[in-house]
Every structure is written in structure tokens, then in C-alpha cells.
Design a protein around this motif. Structure first.
Motif, PDB file in Angstrom:
ATOM      1  N   LEU A 329       0.806  -1.218   0.000  1.00  0.00           N
ATOM      2  CA  LEU A 329       0.000   0.000   0.000  1.00  0.00           C
ATOM      3  C   LEU A 329       0.837   1.265   0.000  1.00  0.00           C
ATOM      4  CD1 LEU A 329      -2.878  -0.883   2.514  1.00  0.00           C
ATOM      5  CD2 LEU A 329      -2.914  -0.956   0.020  1.00  0.00           C
ATOM      6  N   ASP A 330       1.975   1.251   0.664  1.00  0.00           N
ATOM      7  CA  ASP A 330       2.690   2.502   0.923  1.00  0.00           C
ATOM      8  C   ASP A 330       4.004   2.633   0.166  1.00  0.00           C
ATOM      9  OD1 ASP A 330       0.731   3.397   2.753  1.00  0.00           O
ATOM     10  OD2 ASP A 330       1.559   2.048   4.264  1.00  0.00           O
ATOM     11  N   ASP A 331       4.286   1.733  -0.739  1.00  0.00           N
ATOM     12  CA  ASP A 331       5.544   1.794  -1.475  1.00  0.00           C
ATOM     13  C   ASP A 331       5.289   1.859  -2.976  1.00  0.00           C
ATOM     14  OD1 ASP A 331       7.113   1.513   0.864  1.00  0.00           O
ATOM     15  OD2 ASP A 331       6.774  -0.653   0.825  1.00  0.00           O
ATOM     16  N   VAL A 332       6.177   2.536  -3.676  1.00  0.00           N
ATOM     17  CA  VAL A 332       6.187   2.483  -5.135  1.00  0.00           C
ATOM     18  C   VAL A 332       6.993   1.254  -5.537  1.00  0.00           C
ATOM     19  CG1 VAL A 332       6.975   3.602  -7.251  1.00  0.00           C
ATOM     20  CG2 VAL A 332       5.955   4.972  -5.415  1.00  0.00           C
ATOM     21  N   ARG A 339       7.473   1.954 -12.748  1.00  0.00           N
ATOM     22  CA  ARG A 339       7.023   2.131 -11.366  1.00  0.00           C
ATOM     23  C   ARG A 339       5.492   2.089 -11.285  1.00  0.00           C
ATOM     24  NH1 ARG A 339       8.831   7.764 -10.219  1.00  0.00           N
ATOM     25  NH2 ARG A 339       8.210   7.910 -12.421  1.00  0.00           N
ATOM     26  N   VAL A 340       5.017   1.500 -10.192  1.00  0.00           N
ATOM     27  CA  VAL A 340       3.572   1.354  -9.976  1.00  0.00           C
ATOM     28  C   VAL A 340       3.277   1.669  -8.520  1.00  0.00           C
ATOM     29  CG1 VAL A 340       1.598  -0.218 -10.058  1.00  0.00           C
ATOM     30  CG2 VAL A 340       3.448  -0.472 -11.715  1.00  0.00           C
ATOM     31  N   ARG A 341       2.146   2.329  -8.295  1.00  0.00           N
ATOM     32  CA  ARG A 341       1.712   2.591  -6.922  1.00  0.00           C
ATOM     33  C   ARG A 341       0.228   2.266  -6.783  1.00  0.00           C
ATOM     34  NH1 ARG A 341       2.195   9.196  -7.059  1.00  0.00           N
ATOM     35  NH2 ARG A 341       0.442   9.598  -8.489  1.00  0.00           N
ATOM     36  N   VAL A 342      -0.170   2.022  -5.540  1.00  0.00           N
ATOM     37  CA  VAL A 342      -1.582   1.811  -5.235  1.00  0.00           C
ATOM     38  C   VAL A 342      -2.254   3.178  -5.173  1.00  0.00           C
ATOM     39  CG1 VAL A 342      -3.236   0.998  -3.509  1.00  0.00           C
ATOM     40  CG2 VAL A 342      -1.178  -0.348  -4.015  1.00  0.00           C
TER      41      VAL A 342
END
Length: 405
Positions: A329-332, A339-342
Motif C-alpha cells: 500500500l505505501d511503497d512504489v 514504477r507502480v503505486r496503489v
């Protein structure tokens, strides 16, 4: 077996009374509820899931994502708005069965053209009523979604042990590949309303009719393709290929969708703007290298709170999913596609509700932003798809990525 007793012996078909037949609901863990027939008389098996929506049952029943599931309605009174010819999300009811507490005696909406129970009966959907759905929902919430059978008429007269064997012989949802059972057999086009701005290839994994309609309202010509389509089929959409690719909602275990995931990886490699919802979100997650897992009892209903982590805004959203993406949840996260993020998260249980690619034109959400029959908090996601396709035409995406770095 623990049992629940029915509280009524009569029902309605249209305006004529009938005597309901005894019915049984049998869960795979041996819990048994007694009730009365509702809809078609006979037997059905599927995965027992509960929906928390207080309205919109016609859209729910006709959502292909409910294929092979028996829907338990938590709202106690069902059927009061009847059924009409406008609100269906597909050409038929996909739910395997239906469980309600108190069916309406008659519809009271001016839009109704027929009764819900008549529709269930005419389409052969076996249901049960006069069941303590509160107790059933609490059971599923504590023990998780499980296989279930609904038996009425002569089917309910068989020994309970035999009925339990029927339920336990039914296939599990985990490991089931169902998208190809609900997809369109032939491609079709939903024309843009007004001037055509973009052309999109939409992979039908169980698409709802409202989805291409909302895109067409924004000037998108939507080419709906079967789930078995190849990358070459996608490239053939439009004069010079599609401006964007969309993956729809749908039923089944995303871990079984290897052909669709392979197609999505080709879309990402080609840097075609991508938008996915629900099942499409899970497939994007797997295409990026994340895992997926089965939720204990899933999210289903039109009142699920989700936070957009970029803005902090809380949206009330419509859900129907039993699987979720396993992403931090809190990391790229660095993936083979950048790069992917929630981007979105459930406020009820911190389940991943959206993914955003930072180095590729792709994003997805776990919920249903078309939200028929509501709410409409997330309609902006279709506008975001427009922006992504516009950016592709007005500037070079790779140059934007370099500037971002």
C-alpha cells in the motif's frame, strides 16, 4: 444441521396468489436454512455471496460478474420496484440463485413492466425467500463465502445428507476460469455519441452495458471484443489501431486468465493507454507481477467507501469482487513495466482498490465506476481515460517520462 423456519406460506405471481413450495438452503459447512420457493422451482448450486445494496437489484442480477454465484440480499425487502426493460446490464440474469427475506407482494414503481419474481421464474433462476438473511449474512461474514445449494419442490424432499453432497461436489470459485463463459461471441461496436473523438478496444470479460454507454457519451467509439481476442485483433480496431484499450469487470479467478494477462502485457509494451475495472484491475496487477488472492467474503454492494490516495477524497462506490490484488500500500514498486503505486484503497479493510503506472499510460480500479444503479462518485475515471488518450495524441509519452525522472 442448524435450521431456520419459514414464516409465510403464500406469495404472488402478478396479481394472482399461489402457494409457495418448501425450500432448503444448504451451505457446504452443513448449515441449513429452511424457507419457501421464490422464482423458479428446482435446484441450483453456486458460491454464496451477500450484497449490501438496498436498491439496484435488477442491475445486480444481470451483471455477468455474478455468474455461478448465489446472491444473498442483506436488504430485507426486495422486489418493490419490479423489473423494466431499461435497467438490465446484459441480456439475461447471470446469478445462479437468489436469496431474499421478504419478497414484495407487488411492484410499486411507475417504471416497472413486470414483477421480479416472474422474471426470475421465466429465466429459470431458483431462489428462496422467508430466510433469516441477517443470520445467513453473519454466518458468511464469519466463515467466508462458500458453496451453497438452493433446493425447492421435489428437490427439497431428498435427504439432507444427499443435498449436502450435491453442494460439496460443485466447483470452487478459486481456480475457475469463467470470463469466456460470459463474453460476447462476436465483436460489436457501440458508436460515439456526437463527434467521434477516440476509438477504444474493450475486452469483454463480463462487461456491463452501462460501461460502453458512458464511454460513447464522451465521444468514444467502443469496439467490444471477445475475451479470446488476440493482440492482433486489438490492433485491428480503428484505422490505425485503437487509441486506448479497456478491460472490463467479469467473474472467476484472475489467476486462471493467462491468455488475457499475456494480451495485456503486449498492450503495456506497445504503450497504448489502458484502463481496467474490477477483473481488469486484477489482471493489470498480475500483468505487472503482483499476485492476487481470494477475499474471505468479498465486497458486493453500492455503498463501499474508497479513498483516492492522491486527493484524499472518499468515494462511495459500487463493488462486486471476491479476489483482490496483493500489492504494497505505501511503497512504489518497480516492475518490468516501470514504477507502480496503489492509487485507491478500501476504507473498510485496506484492500487495494486501484493501481497507477507512473512510467506507462495505464491505470485501473477494483470497483465499478459506471455504477448502475449508482452511486456516481467515480464517473471521473472515464474522463481520466479521455485525458490519457489525449496526452498520447498531443505529446510524446516517453518524453514526459524522461522529464518526470
Amino acid at each position: 444441521m442448524v435450521t431456520q423456519k419459514p414464516t409465510s406460506q403464500t406469495g404472488l405471481r402478478g396479481l394472482g396468489r399461489l402457494v409457495r413450495e418448501p425450500a432448503l438452503l444448504v451451505l457446504e459447512d452443513g448449515r441449513l436454512f429452511r424457507g419457501l420457493s421464490y422464482g423458479a422451482v428446482g435446484e441450483t448450486v453456486g458460491e454464496a455471496v451477500f450484497s449490501t445494496g438496498m436498491t439496484g437489484y435488477q442491475e445486480t442480477l444481470t451483471d455477468p460478474s455474478y455468474h455461478r454465484q448465489v446472491i444473498v440480499m442483506t436488504a430485507p425487502h426486495v422486489g418493490n420496484t419490479g423489473v423494466n426493460d431499461e435497467d438490465g446490464e446484459s441480456h439475461r440474469i447471470w446469478a445462479a440463485g437468489y436469496v431474499v427475506r421478504d419478497p414484495a407482494l407487488r411492484s410499486s414503481s411507475w417504471r416497472a413492466t413486470r414483477e421480479l419474481e416472474d422474471e426470475l421464474r421465466d429465466q429459470g433462476v431458483v431462489g428462496i425467500c422467508q430466510v433469516d438473511t441477517r443470520a445467513l449474512t453473519r454466518h458468511l461474514r464469519e466463515r467466508g463465502s462458500m458453496r451453497v445449494g438452493v433446493f425447492s419442490g421435489s428437490a427439497a424432499q431428498r435427504p439432507e445428507s444427499e443435498l449436502l453432497d450435491v453442494v460439496r461436489a460443485a466447483p470452487l470459485m478459486a481456480g475457475s476460469a469463467l470470463a469466456q463463459e460470459v463474453t460476447t461471441r462476436e465483436p460489436y461496436v457501440v458508436p460515439a455519441q456526437g463527434e467521434r473523438r477516440f476509438t477504444v478496444a474493450a475486452l469483454d470479460l463480463g462487461i456491463k452495458e452501462m460501461t460502453p454507454r458512458l464511454m460513447s457519451e464522451r465521444g468514444i467509439e467502443v469496439h467490444v471484443l471477445p475475451a479470446t481476442s488476440s493482440f492482433e485483433d486489438v490492433q485491428a480496431v480503428g484505422e490505425h489501431g485503437p487509441d486506448g484499450v479497456f478491460f472490463s469487470n467479469g467473474p472467476g479467478d484472475p489467476a486462471t486468465a493467462e491468455p488475457e494477462i499475456a494480451l495485456l502485457r503486449q498492450v503495456l509494451d506497445a504503450r497504448v493507454p489502458f484502463f481496467g475495472i474490477c477483473f481488469g484491475n486484477q489482471l493489470l496487477g498480475r500483468a505487472l507481477g503482483f499476485g492476487t488472492y481470494k477475499l474471505k467474503y468479498g465486497h458486493r454492494g453500492i455503498n463501499q467507501p474508497v479513498m483516492d490516495r492522491a486527493t484524499g477524497k472518499v468515494e462511495v462506490t459500487a463493488h462486486n469482487h471476491g479476489f483482490a490484488v496483493d500489492a504494497p500500500l505505501d511503497d512504489v514498486t518497480v516492475t518490468p513495466h516501470g514504477r507502480v503505486r496503489v492509487s485507491h484503497v478500501s476504507l473498510n479493510d485496506d484492500v487495494v482498490e486501484g493501481l497507477e503506472c507512473l512510467d506507462a499510460p495505464a491505470y485501473s480500479v477494483q470497483y465499478h465506476p459506471e455504477a448502475a444503479a449508482g452511486p456516481h462518485d467515480a464517473a471521473y475515471l472515464f474522463d481520466r481515460f479521455i485525458e490519457l488518450m489525449t496526452d498520447r495524441h498531443t505529446s510524446d509519452w516517453d518524453e514526459q517520462i524522461e522529464e518526470a525522472h
